[in-house]
Design a protein around this motif. Sequence first.
Motif, short mmCIF file in Angstrom:
data_model
loop_
_atom_site.label_atom_id
_atom_site.label_comp_id
_atom_site.label_asym_id
_atom_site.label_seq_id
_atom_site.Cartn_x
_atom_site.Cartn_y
_atom_site.Cartn_z
N ARG A 1 -2.20 5.25 6.30
CA ARG A 1 -2.96 5.08 5.05
C ARG A 1 -3.87 6.28 4.77
O ARG A 1 -4.21 6.56 3.61
CB ARG A 1 -3.83 3.83 5.13
CG ARG A 1 -3.09 2.51 4.97
CD ARG A 1 -4.07 1.36 5.15
NE ARG A 1 -3.41 0.06 5.11
CZ ARG A 1 -3.39 -0.75 4.06
NH1 ARG A 1 -3.98 -0.39 2.93
NH2 ARG A 1 -2.77 -1.92 4.11
N PRO B 1 4.78 6.99 3.86
CA PRO B 1 4.11 5.90 4.57
C PRO B 1 5.05 5.14 5.51
O PRO B 1 6.14 4.72 5.12
CB PRO B 1 3.63 4.99 3.44
CG PRO B 1 3.45 5.92 2.27
CD PRO B 1 4.56 6.91 2.40
N TRP C 1 0.81 -1.22 0.00
CA TRP C 1 0.00 0.00 0.00
C TRP C 1 0.85 1.27 0.00
O TRP C 1 0.49 2.26 -0.66
CB TRP C 1 -0.98 0.01 1.17
CG TRP C 1 -0.41 0.34 2.52
CD1 TRP C 1 -0.02 -0.52 3.49
CD2 TRP C 1 -0.19 1.66 3.05
NE1 TRP C 1 0.45 0.15 4.60
CE2 TRP C 1 0.36 1.50 4.35
CE3 TRP C 1 -0.38 2.95 2.57
CZ2 TRP C 1 0.71 2.58 5.16
CZ3 TRP C 1 -0.03 4.02 3.38
CH2 TRP C 1 0.51 3.84 4.65
N GLN D 1 0.69 4.38 -2.49
CA GLN D 1 0.28 5.70 -1.99
C GLN D 1 1.19 6.81 -2.49
O GLN D 1 0.72 7.94 -2.74
CB GLN D 1 0.24 5.70 -0.45
CG GLN D 1 -0.20 7.02 0.15
CD GLN D 1 -1.00 6.85 1.42
OE1 GLN D 1 -2.01 6.15 1.45
NE2 GLN D 1 -0.55 7.48 2.48
#
Length: 377
Positions: free
Chosen positions: A279, A298, A106, A110
């Motif tokens: 997130r 992140p 993720w 991102q």
Amino acid sequence: MDTTAFLRWLHSIMAGSGSGTRKRIIRFRHRKDYLQFIQASSKSTQTRPLLQSVKHLPLIQAISCPLPDTGILPYLGDRIWVEDDRPLNVHSILKKSAAVDKGIPWGVKQIKAPLAWSQTTGHRIKVGVIDTGVDFNHPDLRHSLSRGINLLSRGMLPYDDNGHGTHIAGTIAAANQLHGMIGVAPRSTIYPVKAFDYNGSAYVSDIILGIEWCVRNQIHVINMSFGMKTRSRALLNAVINAYNAGVVIVASAGNDGNRKSVDYPARYPQTLSVGATTRLRRIAPFSNRGSDIDIYAPGDKIVSGWLRGHYNEMSGTSMATSHVSGAIALLLARHPAMSPADIKATLRRSMRPLRGTKAPRSTGELDILKMLQAADR
């Protein structure tokens, strides 16, 4: 400087040192004094065997060795600087086994890394990861690794006995899209520099040796996912020398939830200081923050490689730092002439605003597409 007298004193004080001994860094103010010391000490190791334990730090004209709390030669006060060789620790706070995020984690999505891979994949960019080593047999890293160096055991490969270094390397450069995960810059090359032991601990002198190795081997980016609370002039000196050599140093801010300051070496202006986001693109509660942060990325619940070919979920500004190191590898593959100052300026003018009513407006989250567009202009 009377080098012979200094060597005699150093050997005698090391021989007589007792419970009040600490590791110290002695820096020579004048290069001539340092070179004379190196030449004389190489001839004296047989007659003075304790000198074999002296660690040489040529990048900053210094040595590291155990010394008692008292007894520094007073008449050398204007020729040398002495400071404690302080311990540091890697910056991570949580780990648990995890199934791999098949394909693209993720955090990599991102920061929009996949949207940039048609333009750049980090090819031929060398990323030095000063950390706990790396799992050379990990299927996601096998094609992304160079030999590197083990500073704790010079004859051995820098095998990871902790897991932190493998996790960092995976986020930067994992390249196993069919069966495993893919990192931010999958065609960059990781040069593992093992300076940290299985507990994730090291000394400033180990970090300086790691920086020196990276400078000597023309590494483009150094990932420093670790820190300490106290300032070290010796470490700053090493960072400045690397910066002046054109090496980009990316450093994690720390995980104390401090709202006004970050750890060293991230606090030095010659590094790129990285804080962590979630997130939801908010600053992670554990992340240090403040005016010293250059960029966020992140760092919460990041899945990456682990020992014995496994995967772990970890949180920390360490994880954020590896995303930024990968992004810089993508940028340098496209614009190889950019200096560390150019790169910091490009990142700072291409960030996405953070979410949250209390989020700082002076900095933001990494956005690789915007970064590349800003560099192309």
